[in-house]
Design an enzyme around this catalytic site. Sequence first.
Site, short mmCIF file in Angstrom:
data_model
loop_
_atom_site.label_atom_id
_atom_site.label_comp_id
_atom_site.label_asym_id
_atom_site.label_seq_id
_atom_site.Cartn_x
_atom_site.Cartn_y
_atom_site.Cartn_z
N ARG A 22 -1.74 -17.10 6.53
CA ARG A 22 -2.38 -16.38 7.63
C ARG A 22 -3.69 -17.28 6.77
O ARG A 22 -4.72 -17.12 6.57
CB ARG A 22 -3.21 -15.35 7.09
N ARG B 147 -5.07 -8.23 17.12
CA ARG B 147 -3.69 -7.83 16.86
C ARG B 147 -3.04 -7.11 17.69
O ARG B 147 -2.56 -6.11 17.47
CB ARG B 147 -4.26 -7.02 15.12
N GLU C 192 -3.45 -14.67 3.52
CA GLU C 192 -2.14 -13.87 3.51
C GLU C 192 -1.01 -13.95 3.46
O GLU C 192 -0.71 -15.31 4.94
CB GLU C 192 -1.76 -12.46 3.90
N ARG D 245 0.17 2.29 5.61
CA ARG D 245 -0.03 0.97 5.96
C ARG D 245 0.40 0.10 5.29
O ARG D 245 1.18 0.19 3.52
CB ARG D 245 -2.35 0.79 6.58
N TYR E 64 -0.12 -5.74 10.75
CA TYR E 64 1.03 -5.78 9.22
C TYR E 64 2.47 -6.21 10.01
O TYR E 64 2.69 -5.03 10.42
CB TYR E 64 0.87 -5.96 8.68
N ASP F 168 -9.32 0.58 3.70
CA ASP F 168 -9.41 0.23 2.34
C ASP F 168 -9.85 0.31 1.68
O ASP F 168 -10.50 0.82 1.37
CB ASP F 168 -9.14 -1.35 2.54
#
EC number: 4.2.2.15
Length: 762
Positions: free
Chosen positions: A611, A673, A595, A293, A713, A318
């Site tokens: 963001r 997303r 971000e 990622r 992303y 994460d």
Amino acid sequence: MGRIGKKAMAIALVSAVMVTPLNVCATVENQEQQQVTQGAEDIAVIDDAQETVAADEAQADEAAAITVEGRETAEESSASIPEGILMEKNNVDIAEGQGYSLDQEAGAKYVKAMTQGTIILSYKSTSENGIQSLFSVGNSTAGNQDRHFHIYITNSGGIGIELRNTDGVFNYTLDRPASVRALYKGERVFNTVALKADAANKQCRLFANGELLATLDKDAFKFISDITGVDNVTLGGTKRQGKIAYPFGGTIGDIKVYSNALSDEELIQATGVTTYGENIFYAGDVTESNYFRIPSLLTLSTGTVISAADARYGGTHDSKSKINIAFAKSTDGGNTWSEPTLPLKFDDYIAKNIDWPRDSVGKNVQIQGSASYIDPVLLEDKLTKRIFLFADLMPAGIGSSNASVGSGFKEVNGKKYLKLRWHKDAGRAYDYTIREKGVIYNDATNQPTEFRVDGEYNLYQHDTNLTCKQYDYNFSGNNLIESKTDVDVNMNIFYKNSVFKAFPTNYLAMRYSDDEGASWSDLDIVSSFKPEVSKFLVVGPGIGKQISTGENAGRLLVPLYSKSSAELGFMYSDDHGDNWTYVEADNLTGGATAEAQIVEMPDGSLKTYLRTGSNCIAEVTSIDGGETWSDRVPLQGISTTSYGTQLSVINYSQPIDGKPAIILSSPNATNGRKNGKIWIGLVNDTGNTGIDKYSVEWKYSYAVDTPQMGYSYSCLAELPDGQVGLLYEKYDSWSRNELHLKDILKFEKYSISELTGQASGN
């Protein structure tokens, strides 16, 4: 062996050990409820079919008679199924909702009686229906709507199979989200998919576009011959109670049905005739990670293109988890890539390919005890040709959610040093610090101890390096077992079994390279400026920025975000990365994930796009080299979810339509997303001064795929030939249904003419 050959071999090796049951108990209707789709037509068909279940006695008797006859026919045919290809059909155009019968094709009776086999087909969809059957076999009579097999796709890029003989008998499903493409380079495109039903190994496997996607193992193996009363073979839909359900519209390029189970290698090759984008990092590569990622992509002043990403070993979770930072480079403009290296890695937990569960329970399991690096940022100092790699450093068992408030540093005699705790000390006292030359001092006595650290923060006692046992992690059912091995690794202050332990918060890690990543400097922890009131201070992943003109020319900047006295911040260096200063860019404390990425205006002023938690991308401007920033201004014409998504924005070196230009990449949807777009913004000099000197006209927008396709992303880079490189996550990384997907980090190239040719003004 070339890179492509190594990738194919790696996929084959990973395939050999891949055992991943997915959604075994879920019907396609259940999956449809989990999706946000435009499939209202599909739902209506299903509702109609369910209403018809209440048929009268005469219809039920007729269905029963057909069922018995169908079973006898299947049993007779299965005894004489020939080896090899049973059916082949090419170039079938299908109007949505019509379907296409294969009942009169030679071999149809054998297909209805298959006990195992392989189905390979290529298709191009022009439909936006939520679920679309490509190929089906089933019982179409009244009261038997749950007796069918089909291979289907979704309008969000998923692929799956469903094998049912009413739920009370058996109902097997297998699916993989974010697996196929609808649009590429502005055109509807073909995908090639395959199903292998292997009776000998009691296993079904799905393939698409050169990749093994998913595996279902069932001791009670079933296939088409086990469905009662099969009476049709259909392309472009599933016949349920005389109607076409899950309608497909488009073209079936070709379909081949085999009576035998082809090998994984044959199916990877057969489906690989259609591929879109490249995996710079992929499951089975030398990183020994299955999941990647957080892309970073940068073209250096020498023309070399470099990339970085999280190599995530504990699924796509994460931190807290086991995560290293992978790095690769291309010396031919992104056509080929080096084998990845791991310039930022920890060894406290073993690096290995492991398939993370995707069921409703197992998908939530995380590695608990590992240290990790997460979220890379690449930056070049074009004056020194030095490249920098930054990432967040998380000590053992720490992520942003459970990081402790504080910097992890202590001030002694006016200087800040990393603070440590002796593992046997009572309470949470951090009474030691790492001083000059790595020597650990006892702060109570202000005297050196016999301990020190090296450039990696590994521990030594006198001149003997200390070690600890490496951990392994394995599943027992849905329980993850983390256990010590017999392997000794260097003891590190960020490991859970270290005798000296770092403060449990996040840190900003940096390495630099003067040879384009062939070798790297020692590890540098640069976040001594983190406010003591801050729970976390982390990088905005992607790339940093060097100012090229104006009074701050040469300054290096890296975007940061936090949850203390500011959401957005930056660190900058005026001495080529030797020292860094932190500045807060706002006074917001809501904790939104700000971000951000930076671009430069013609006079050296800066605009940053970030963001937000407000369904939009925001713009802020600095006219003093990033030391102070304007209030946020929402970017018009681009919508995001309430939780937002990281974005990418870069300067383009040549004028577009005669004006300076910037290029931005982001999802453009409020319900997930997805709907990835690339925008081109033309920079206009307004004639004003200060922060209003420049405005940006977002003139062109380009759809990377269709609106329901996942897009998370991303990172853009201008390639040496002027094309735009895009490294992005081709899935919805926020969706709990799309956790732990392999090979979703794609690299693609687009010319400026492509990005402006189909685009519409915003």
